[in-house]
Scaffold this motif. Sequence first.
Motif, mmCIF file in Angstrom:
data_model
loop_
_atom_site.group_PDB
_atom_site.id
_atom_site.type_symbol
_atom_site.label_atom_id
_atom_site.label_comp_id
_atom_site.label_asym_id
_atom_site.label_seq_id
_atom_site.Cartn_x
_atom_site.Cartn_y
_atom_site.Cartn_z
ATOM 1 N N ASP A 192 17.777 39.335 80.620
ATOM 2 C CA ASP A 192 16.741 39.339 81.648
ATOM 3 C C ASP A 192 17.199 40.077 82.904
ATOM 4 N N GLN A 232 1.990 42.385 89.754
ATOM 5 C CA GLN A 232 3.153 42.748 88.948
ATOM 6 C C GLN A 232 2.742 43.538 87.710
ATOM 7 N N TRP A 237 8.448 36.647 83.314
ATOM 8 C CA TRP A 237 7.314 37.488 83.680
ATOM 9 C C TRP A 237 7.530 38.921 83.197
ATOM 10 N N GLU A 261 0.722 28.432 89.124
ATOM 11 C CA GLU A 261 1.240 29.244 90.228
ATOM 12 C C GLU A 261 0.408 29.035 91.493
ATOM 13 N N GLU A 270 9.015 40.970 91.185
ATOM 14 C CA GLU A 270 9.584 39.621 91.228
ATOM 15 C C GLU A 270 10.819 39.564 90.327
ATOM 16 N N GLU A 271 11.803 38.801 90.733
ATOM 17 C CA GLU A 271 12.991 38.610 89.891
ATOM 18 C C GLU A 271 12.738 37.435 88.953
ATOM 19 N N ASN A 272 11.830 37.654 88.039
ATOM 20 C CA ASN A 272 11.426 36.613 87.093
ATOM 21 C C ASN A 272 11.519 37.210 85.687
#
Length: 496
Positions: free
Chosen positions: A76, A35, A111, A26, A106-108
């Motif tokens: 997700d 996060q 994660w 990253e 975050e839109e992950n």
Amino acid sequence: MEKNTTKTEVREKIQELLKTLKAEQEKKPLRLVEQLGYLMYVRLFIESQKRASLQESFPFAGFPMEWTPGDEEVEDGQRIWQLQYQVQYCSSMVEPGHFMETAKLEENGLWMRELCKLIDWTADHCDWEEGMPHLFGVMLEEMLRQMYAWGTTGLFLMPENLTEALIRLADGRKIEKVWNPATRTGGFLAAAHRQYPQWQLYGCEEEKNQWQIARMLQFYHGGGMEGIRRDDPLETDRIDKTGERTPEGEVPTYEEYDLIVTNPPVGELPIEDQERYWISTRKAQLQYMQMLMNHVKKQGMVIAVVNEGTLFMYDAEQKVRQYLLNDYQIQGVISLPAGAFLPYTGSKASVLIFTREEEIDREQPVWFYEIQNLGYSLDRRQERTGVDDIPAMLASWENRKELADQWKHQLEEAAAQNQWENPVPAHWEEKSCWFASLDTIAKNDNNLSAGRYKPWKEQETVVTESPAQLLKELADLETDTMKKVQELMEMARDYE
């Protein structure tokens, strides 16, 4: 650790997480720490609805929320939507200035799923009986330490055992207010709260992400966040206790602290800022040293990690040392080994300890201690060695008055000279600590480096590598350094 959870287990859980997320790749890995901090808050906010021990730390929830376990089969997109809603709700409930006030997820999906799994494991191993579970702060801090070991995050973290030891140097003193004007991610303040939860903690940090993480650490270790301000202390140092800027030509009224513990930044400041203090200099570390003198209370203590040049160089460094020696009581200097702060820097540093007294005791010698082993290898790998000089250093600090009397007595019985022609006992048996009088230090141009007063000659280091190999290593080091500088520049542009 809580419920018999070991540091090894915590370390392995974070290692597993970072490997799964390929976090080392990253560009802005500190986002991951943020996060985790946001999601921890959501979980604890939900827990506070049923646990009275948490309700003091969390605002009342108008309606109940439910936590979705990380290993539960959920799409997700659905997990992200639910967590974003919960984060948004929590941010609407907190007081202004809280780290959750501007929280954003975050839109992950990967994660969110893996972080929730880590939080579930943490919750299962917590002791929920008294207030904030300590393990949440431990997990957040361990993630920071493992990221620091990569050497690409721009972070600076003191070794945990050294951080806690420096706080313990203040044992036995009457302390209420503690300040770190170079807070960074808050390691010193977190260690201070763990050991002395009754202390009032204050700090300054200019960089937004590190300021945010410092407040998270304080919160999850059960401390208050309101004392950690986002500002440059050198810029705001002319603002007095009333919040008003002192007019030019007048002496400002400084906020004073019982204990200041810090690792001042090193670097050059703009030329227009060199006249901030009575000793003109563009060097940030020397301006910080003068600032520390302004802010320590009478009978207060300063513990500052300084680069070695501050202790022996001439020009502004010597002037700062002379002011210190004339107006403050130098209690001790702890010499740290080169490589102690890798991968951030391989430069040598020391710990300078001084107090502000009503009158300087010129008969009190300065205590010097040399640490050679910190419990890990002094290279980028930082592998654990099991050999740690810190406990012996703390014992020597506690017994320094008795050791100083022995030094004086032996010096009277049989004096000798070291390689710098400074007086030393002929038969001093303490291998890691020694002393020097203020008069001797003055004759050495106020030099405060420990090696100057060592009772025996330093052994020469024999270089066994060929010149070609040394040049190759130097070239490799320069290439590695330029690569890391480029990565940091890219990170800085991303944050703008």
